[in-house]
Every structure is written in structure tokens, then in C-alpha cells.
Design a protein around this motif. Sequence first.
Motif, PDB file in Angstrom:
ATOM      1  N   SER A   1       0.797  -1.337  -0.117  1.00 40.53           N
ATOM      2  CA  SER A   1      -0.102   0.447  -0.141  1.00 40.53           C
ATOM      3  C   SER A   1       0.956   1.096  -0.247  1.00 40.53           C
ATOM      4  CB  SER A   1      -0.969   0.153   1.100  1.00 40.53           C
ATOM      5  OG  SER A   1      -1.811   0.771   0.995  1.00 40.53           O
ATOM      6  N   ALA A   2       0.956   1.705  -1.479  1.00 41.34           N
ATOM      7  CA  ALA A   2       2.103   3.055  -1.314  1.00 41.34           C
ATOM      8  C   ALA A   2       1.604   4.443  -0.930  1.00 41.34           C
ATOM      9  CB  ALA A   2       2.576   3.009  -2.508  1.00 41.34           C
ATOM     10  N   GLY A   3       1.269   4.384   0.667  1.00 36.85           N
ATOM     11  CA  GLY A   3       0.725   6.117   0.224  1.00 36.85           C
ATOM     12  C   GLY A   3      -0.585   5.973   1.433  1.00 36.85           C
ATOM     13  N   GLU A   4       0.058   5.441   2.681  1.00 33.65           N
ATOM     14  CA  GLU A   4      -0.958   4.976   3.910  1.00 33.65           C
ATOM     15  C   GLU A   4      -0.894   6.632   4.286  1.00 33.65           C
ATOM     16  OE1 GLU A   4      -1.610   1.642   7.480  1.00 33.65           O
ATOM     17  OE2 GLU A   4       0.231   3.520   7.292  1.00 33.65           O
ATOM     18  N   ARG A   5      -2.236   7.092   4.944  1.00 29.50           N
ATOM     19  CA  ARG A   5      -2.279   7.977   6.413  1.00 29.50           C
ATOM     20  C   ARG A   5      -2.008   7.915   7.308  1.00 29.50           C
ATOM     21  NH1 ARG A   5      -6.808  11.914   3.968  1.00 29.50           N
ATOM     22  NH2 ARG A   5      -6.480  11.930   2.332  1.00 29.50           N
ATOM     23  N   ARG A   6      -1.180   8.794   7.419  1.00 25.27           N
ATOM     24  CA  ARG A   6      -0.345   8.367   9.002  1.00 25.27           C
ATOM     25  C   ARG A   6      -1.090   9.526   9.611  1.00 25.27           C
ATOM     26  NH1 ARG A   6       4.609   4.892   8.121  1.00 25.27           N
ATOM     27  NH2 ARG A   6       3.724   3.310   7.537  1.00 25.27           N
TER      28      ARG A   6
ATOM     29  N   GLY B   1       1.222 -10.409   3.824  1.00 28.04           N
ATOM     30  CA  GLY B   1       1.827 -10.524   3.077  1.00 28.04           C
ATOM     31  C   GLY B   1       1.281  -8.748   2.990  1.00 28.04           C
ATOM     32  N   HIS B   2       1.280  -8.514   2.988  1.00 29.12           N
ATOM     33  CA  HIS B   2       0.707  -6.373   3.214  1.00 29.12           C
ATOM     34  C   HIS B   2       1.676  -5.794   3.142  1.00 29.12           C
ATOM     35  CE1 HIS B   2      -3.133  -3.014   3.925  1.00 29.12           C
ATOM     36  NE2 HIS B   2      -2.534  -3.799   2.759  1.00 29.12           N
ATOM     37  N   LEU B   3       2.136  -4.989   2.947  1.00 26.76           N
ATOM     38  CA  LEU B   3       3.114  -3.344   3.859  1.00 26.76           C
ATOM     39  C   LEU B   3       2.415  -2.597   3.145  1.00 26.76           C
ATOM     40  CD1 LEU B   3       5.757  -5.536   1.413  1.00 26.76           C
ATOM     41  CD2 LEU B   3       5.694  -5.715   4.080  1.00 26.76           C
ATOM     42  N   SER B   4       3.099  -1.701   4.110  1.00 29.87           N
ATOM     43  CA  SER B   4       2.424   0.030   3.908  1.00 29.87           C
ATOM     44  C   SER B   4       3.448   1.377   4.055  1.00 29.87           C
ATOM     45  CB  SER B   4       0.995   0.526   4.595  1.00 29.87           C
ATOM     46  OG  SER B   4       1.590   0.862   6.009  1.00 29.87           O
TER      47      SER B   4
ATOM     48  N   VAL C   1      16.913  14.409   1.039  1.00 32.00           N
ATOM     49  CA  VAL C   1      15.184  13.630   0.965  1.00 32.00           C
ATOM     50  C   VAL C   1      15.035  12.550   2.456  1.00 32.00           C
ATOM     51  CG1 VAL C   1      14.244  12.334  -0.236  1.00 32.00           C
ATOM     52  CG2 VAL C   1      16.091  14.032  -1.179  1.00 32.00           C
ATOM     53  N   THR C   2      14.086  13.050   2.834  1.00 29.93           N
ATOM     54  CA  THR C   2      13.589  11.720   3.922  1.00 29.93           C
ATOM     55  C   THR C   2      12.572  11.210   3.728  1.00 29.93           C
ATOM     56  OG1 THR C   2      13.947  13.647   5.455  1.00 29.93           O
ATOM     57  CG2 THR C   2      13.039  11.999   6.444  1.00 29.93           C
ATOM     58  N   GLY C   3      12.611   9.904   3.348  1.00 31.28           N
ATOM     59  CA  GLY C   3      11.911   8.432   3.509  1.00 31.28           C
ATOM     60  C   GLY C   3      11.750   8.724   1.963  1.00 31.28           C
ATOM     61  N   ILE C   4      10.795   7.609   1.993  1.00 33.97           N
ATOM     62  CA  ILE C   4      10.681   6.568   0.254  1.00 33.97           C
ATOM     63  C   ILE C   4       9.450   8.101  -0.221  1.00 33.97           C
ATOM     64  CG2 ILE C   4      10.055   4.820  -1.034  1.00 33.97           C
ATOM     65  CD1 ILE C   4      13.011   5.047   0.788  1.00 33.97           C
ATOM     66  N   ALA C   5       9.560   8.603  -1.150  1.00 31.56           N
ATOM     67  CA  ALA C   5       8.542   8.982  -2.519  1.00 31.56           C
ATOM     68  C   ALA C   5       7.759   7.887  -2.637  1.00 31.56           C
ATOM     69  CB  ALA C   5       8.896   9.640  -3.380  1.00 31.56           C
ATOM     70  N   PRO C   6       6.555   7.042  -2.222  1.00 34.30           N
ATOM     71  CA  PRO C   6       5.760   6.285  -2.862  1.00 34.30           C
ATOM     72  C   PRO C   6       5.893   5.783  -4.213  1.00 34.30           C
ATOM     73  CG  PRO C   6       4.546   7.355  -0.781  1.00 34.30           C
ATOM     74  CD  PRO C   6       5.412   8.118  -1.343  1.00 34.30           C
TER      75      PRO C   6
ATOM     76  N   VAL D   1     -11.944   4.281 -15.580  1.00 32.37           N
ATOM     77  CA  VAL D   1     -11.740   5.966 -15.048  1.00 32.37           C
ATOM     78  C   VAL D   1     -10.336   6.448 -14.909  1.00 32.37           C
ATOM     79  CG1 VAL D   1     -14.161   6.280 -14.358  1.00 32.37           C
ATOM     80  CG2 VAL D   1     -12.173   5.365 -12.745  1.00 32.37           C
ATOM     81  N   GLY D   2      -9.581   4.996 -15.064  1.00 31.97           N
ATOM     82  CA  GLY D   2      -7.697   4.635 -14.837  1.00 31.97           C
ATOM     83  C   GLY D   2      -7.327   5.586 -13.167  1.00 31.97           C
ATOM     84  N   THR D   3      -7.918   5.280 -12.432  1.00 32.28           N
ATOM     85  CA  THR D   3      -7.359   5.878 -11.250  1.00 32.28           C
ATOM     86  C   THR D   3      -6.535   4.603 -10.879  1.00 32.28           C
ATOM     87  OG1 THR D   3      -9.351   4.733 -10.548  1.00 32.28           O
ATOM     88  CG2 THR D   3      -9.235   7.209 -10.097  1.00 32.28           C
ATOM     89  N   PRO D   4      -5.474   5.358 -10.384  1.00 35.95           N
ATOM     90  CA  PRO D   4      -4.305   4.357 -10.464  1.00 35.95           C
ATOM     91  C   PRO D   4      -4.614   3.499  -8.894  1.00 35.95           C
ATOM     92  CG  PRO D   4      -3.823   6.542  -8.972  1.00 35.95           C
ATOM     93  CD  PRO D   4      -5.330   7.044  -9.495  1.00 35.95           C
ATOM     94  N   TRP D   5      -3.912   2.226  -8.851  1.00 38.94           N
ATOM     95  CA  TRP D   5      -3.869   1.210  -7.709  1.00 38.94           C
ATOM     96  C   TRP D   5      -2.674   1.640  -6.755  1.00 38.94           C
ATOM     97  CZ3 TRP D   5      -4.919  -3.405 -11.788  1.00 38.94           C
ATOM     98  CH2 TRP D   5      -6.710  -3.758 -12.127  1.00 38.94           C
ATOM     99  N   HIS D   6      -3.102   2.729  -5.957  1.00 36.82           N
ATOM    100  CA  HIS D   6      -1.464   2.802  -5.118  1.00 36.82           C
ATOM    101  C   HIS D   6      -1.367   2.090  -4.448  1.00 36.82           C
ATOM    102  CE1 HIS D   6       0.344   6.274  -7.905  1.00 36.82           C
ATOM    103  NE2 HIS D   6      -0.858   7.048  -6.842  1.00 36.82           N
ATOM    104  N   LYS D   7      -3.162   1.350  -3.467  1.00 35.87           N
ATOM    105  CA  LYS D   7      -3.351   0.410  -2.346  1.00 35.87           C
ATOM    106  C   LYS D   7      -2.747  -0.511  -3.224  1.00 35.87           C
ATOM    107  CE  LYS D   7      -4.290   4.373   0.090  1.00 35.87           C
ATOM    108  NZ  LYS D   7      -3.688   5.102   0.856  1.00 35.87           N
TER     109      LYS D   7
END
Length: 750
Positions: free
Chosen positions: A633-638, A700-703, A716-721, A734-740
Amino acid sequence: MTDSWTPTACILCECNCGLDVELGGPDARHLVRLRGDKRHPGSRGYACEKAHRLDHYQHGKDRLTSPLRRRPDGTFEAIDWDTAIAEVAARLTAVRDTHGGDTIFYYGGGGQGNHLPGAYATATRKVLGSRYRSSALAQEKTGEFWVSDRVMGTATRADFEHCDVALFLGKNPWHSHSIPRARVTLKAIAADPARTLIVVDPRKTETAELADIHLAVRPGTDLFLMAALLGLLVAPANSARLDHAFLDAHADPGELALALDLLAEIDIDACIARTGLDPALVHRTADVLANAKALASFEDLGVQMNRDSTLVSYLHRLLVCLTGSFGKPGTHFAATTLVDLGNGASSRLSPVAQARIVGGLVPCNVIADEILNDHPARYRAMIVEAANPAHSLADSKRTRLALAALDTLVVIDTAMSETAKLAHYVLPASSQFEKAEATFFNFDFPENVFHLRRRLLDPLPGTLPEAEIHARLCEAMGAITEADYAPLRAAASQSRAAYLGALMSRVMPNPRLAGLAPVLLYRTLPLPDDRKEGAVVLGLVLKAALEHGPSLRRAGHAPDARSPLDLASALFDTILDSPSGTVFAVDTWDEVRRRIKTPDKRLHLYLPDLADALRLALATPEAHDADFPFVLSAGERRSFTANTIIRDPEWRKKDPAGALRIHPDDAAPLGLTSGDRVRLTTRRDSVVVPVEVSDAMQRGHLSLPNGLGLGYDDAVTGIAPNELTDTADRDPFVGTPWHKRVPARLTAVA
Ligand code: SF4
């Protein structure tokens, strides 16, 4: 309350909670103390932890203080504003005159709390003939908009304050909010034994911890869960609990029958098996949904940036409609808004990739495809405003290539963002506290709120508010002259009524001037300096008075006003005079039921294209990729993430480097404990990242958190997802990305 506190608002999420701020420090320009503003009619004193360190935004070290021009060697030189405006105007008009205005693409227009730039940019785009645009909404919400528009003719929000069953699909409102006073509302539902909080999320989030039912689906199987729940809902044992009265009154009967047949076909047991959930828990959930008196539900990025996102939106719509969860307290509503953000109509395609444009937004995942080709209609220039596509769009490397291939890239922003670093011209904007600002994400009900925040600080020297930038660009392009301003100025010197009369008689019927209305208003409407950029709101209020007069009158704005102009004038004055915001519309549930806005005013529950795709998706076996056994999951709200609004990593009190969260059973074979580093590889890149071992994750799930990987103070701090994501991973409709749902693998590092 002492005089040292001044009202403003938080800018870090769409709720824009009202804040009181105490200024101090050098030149009294620092936001030294902040607290929730009890007078704000929406947030009523609420604020989460993110709001308290906003000075890191206001005083970021990478604030821009001069227009910049790229030199041939790639470095930047500071130039004065007159030169910058003249050269940007000349370059953009040259692109328009050579290739057509359609080749000038506009991206952004506002962040979580600053939507006025986008309103002023409509004038610049009008002059340039720029018709294609996009924004972060096209990364998230366009599937929901498209489906909602086809089924109901409107987007909806839900009344979580009064529901007895609350359902969150792929959403953790504890951190992502989106509903007013989120944590107060969640705790109230959780504490009430008569109410049920249901959370669908693979992770054990803060909201899931509060839930009565946590459906921890295997990542990416939300469609199968929704299918199983709807299959159970229409099963003979439950079908009497569908809201037949609502459906008889509002649904197209033929389509209702087809939709029920579609759901009756579902192999419920097989669907539940795909989710990995206990069948008894799914059956219990279906019972709760079937027996709900008032169901409020919210789908968000966990499903909207995931596989099958538009199909999940379709099934979510069916759930809302079949249970009659619309137009009564505690259910869904269509709010009166000043700007219609939820218009999902789609009759256009993007010029090169031929991607469906929903709500006027080109899918973000095709933007690079629209540029990187030899097609004569490719985008040649881009204006990026209050947005950072080089960081936020999928596949940052390809996005950077695309941006670098443009003839002209103009970035309007407060800070030297990743996108600004690629620009030909960078125009420094004043911060959100250095101008009047507002958000159009106002979806409260029955009382909806608008807050025109006043300028808290003078603009940082060298910066300009976007309203001024667009006015200067329009003037430099020769689109507006003093002759256009003069009649409005003359009318303004008489009275507000005369001004509105001139607007209606001279500007609105004239296609050239109507498109320039935001700048005309900004230049000619006399307003106090600290509210000057609010001029465009008068136009929006006028439109609302014409379309939603009864709702505005119910809010007490000139109830006796004889004309929409009088009503608009009174409401605008109230907005100007309400430093903590005001209730601008009051709705009724009866009125909501009249807001089914499909052409025949019926609910259209059977969408043949989506029904076919649903059958296919449910019949397709799970694919396994041995090379990439994990789902990232590339981009979790924390707790301390806020897109890229705050660039200073010092802002984050927790998790400063943005750890990769991993289940203990996945960490153990790699010998990982929290703080260790691991190599994370996707199809697009490979990075080394610190881990946080957490039983909130599934095996099996990472975030990874969102908003990390920003350059700040030469580091640069951290990883740009999005260094790890791929534009090909997107929703087919509709082309929405599967960032998760990014396929990934892990390998140990020394
Ligand atoms: S981050 Fe959102 S919920 Fe938190 S204070 Fe800011 S606007 Fe309110």
C-alpha cells in the motif's frame, strides 16, 4: 479568549477545521499557538494533532521569494515579476497560437484548504483556450463520481452523526478524517450499544480498533466482500428488508429487476473464500446491514486506489439504494454546495490516450502518455498550480520525463517542490495564511458551512496571491483592459446592487467577459485588504442564490429578499463578516429525495457495462506473481502525514523517516525487527527502507506512508511512494491508480 487569538483554519485535510492562532516570534509572523476555534460552525472547536505545528508550513526553508527562470544549463535565475509575467504570457500564447489552446494542460488548482487559485485560473485558461485539466481528485474519486452520476445523478455524503450503522470501506477516518469532527463521531458510535461501526480494511487501523465489526479482508478483495454482502442482502431470507417503498418510488423497475438478478447470481461462499474472512462474520455483517434503520457509509482510498475500484463503487451504490439509505436522517444526502465537485458526467475523452474524462478531469495515470508521443494533439505546455505531480502521480520517473519534454512548464507554488525543480518558470505564491482563502469541500448537512479565511499575515516579500498572478497574466495576454473594468468600477462606486446588476447585464451574457469573471471581480469589487482574494466567491454565491434559493434563505440570509441578487448580496456580506465561517445553506431531508438528478429522476441500478465486468471479475481466479509476493500500500495516511503540504520533516513528531509497516510473521524470516532496514522492490524501482514490525498489518501486506520522500534543506527524508508505482496499474474504466495494490518483494540488506 483574549485578543491575541485570531481565527483561521487548518489546511491539512479536506475538513479545514476552524483554528484560533496566536502569532509571535520575529515580526510576529510565526504561528506560535494553535487551537480549535469553538466559533467555527462546522468543527466547533475540534482539531486533531496535525494542526498544531502549522508553522512548519508557513516557515518552510524552501519558501520561494522570487519568480525563477530556468537557464539553458538547468539552473534557475531570479527575475522580477514584470519580466516573469510578460515572458510566461508570451510563451503560453505562443503555444496556443502555434498548436492550439487544447495543448496547454492545467494541473492542480488547490490543495486541501486553498481552492480559490483554481477558480482564478479559469480566467487564464479561458484566455489560452486550455480545455484539458486534472487534479488529485482524478487519483481517487472519479470512479465514485462516474458511478454515482449514472445511478443517482448526484454524488452523496452520509450523516454519520445520526446513523445507527456506520460502514467505512477502505477508510481510516481517525487519520484521514473527511467527516466533521471525525474522532468525536467515531467514539460516539463505538460507545453506543445501539449503533454498529463496521470497518472494511486489511489493516487493524485506529478506526478498526474502535469497530464492532472489523472485516480484515485480504488486500484487494473488497469487491468479493461487497459482492458477498449484496448477495446475502438480496437472498430470500433478507430480501423483505430491502427498502421496497423507496425503490418503488425512485428506481427504474426494469433495471431494479435486472440488478436483483445480477446479485442473485453471486456465488456467496466463493466470494467469502476470496476475502479470507470468517463466513459467520460476513453473514453477521449482512444481517446488520439488512436491519439497519439508518446506514451511513463512506468509501475511500483503500478501495478507490485499489483493484476493481469502480466495480466496488458500483456495488457500494447498490447497497445504498437497495437499503433506501438516502434522504432520511442518518443516511446519505446530496448537499447544497457553492461549487459542484461531484459531477461525474463523462462525454469526453483525452486527446491522445482517449481516456475517459470524468468530472472534467483527465485520469492522472495517462498524463505522461498524453505528453510522451508525436501525436499532434499532445500536451505541449502545462500550468501546475498548488500541486506536485512529479511526486504525487504514479511512476515518478516517467512523470519527470514527461514534464521535462514539455515546451513550457509553469509552476505556481509556495515552495520549491519536486515539480517546480523541473519548470521553465516558477511563480512564488503567497502562503495560505498570507491571503484570503477558502475550500469548496463543504459537505455538511443539514447546515452547510463556508469559511472565507482572512489574510492572517502580509504576503512574504516577493510572493503574490494566485488571484493577482492570474489577473496579471490575463492582462499581459491582452485579454482584459481598463475598458472592461471601468463599467464595473463605476457600478461598484454606486452600490452592491448596481454592481451585481452590471455583472448580470454586462458580464454574464458576454461569452468573452463571462470567462474572465473571476479576474473582473478581483480587480473591481471593493473589499477589505484581508479579504481581497474572496472576490470570486461573490460569483459563486450568486450562482448558488439562483440555483438553491430556498436552502440559502433557510439559513437566514435575507429571508425576505425579493430577488436572487439581494439574497446573494446578503449572503456574501455575511461571509465577509464571519471570520470563523458561517452556515450558508440549510437543507431538509425531503429536499434531498428530490435531488436524484438523473435525466428521468429515477435511480438506474443496472449498468450493463459494469454488470458484465462484475461477472467477469468474480469468475476470474486469483493470480499469483511469485516474483512479487507482497502487496504494498503505497501512501498510507498516518498521524503526521499530509500529502506534500508540509515539506519540513521536523513537522512529524512520530515516524520521521516513514517506516515500512510489516507483519511480524513476514519480518521474522528476514530477521527484521523495528528500525532495521530492508530492500523493497517493485516493477518500477528498488529502495532500502526502515521497517516497523506491526501486528496491525496482515501477512503479505506492506504499507508506506504518503507525503514522504520530499527534498528539504538539501536532504530527502523517506521514500516517495510513486517512485515504486506503475501507471499501467489503473482502473480500466476511469484510470484511477492502484496505489494501494503495488506488487512488491522484500530482500534482506546487510
Ligand atoms: S488535519 Fe483535518 S481534522 Fe485535523 S485539524 Fe486539520 S483539518 Fe481538522
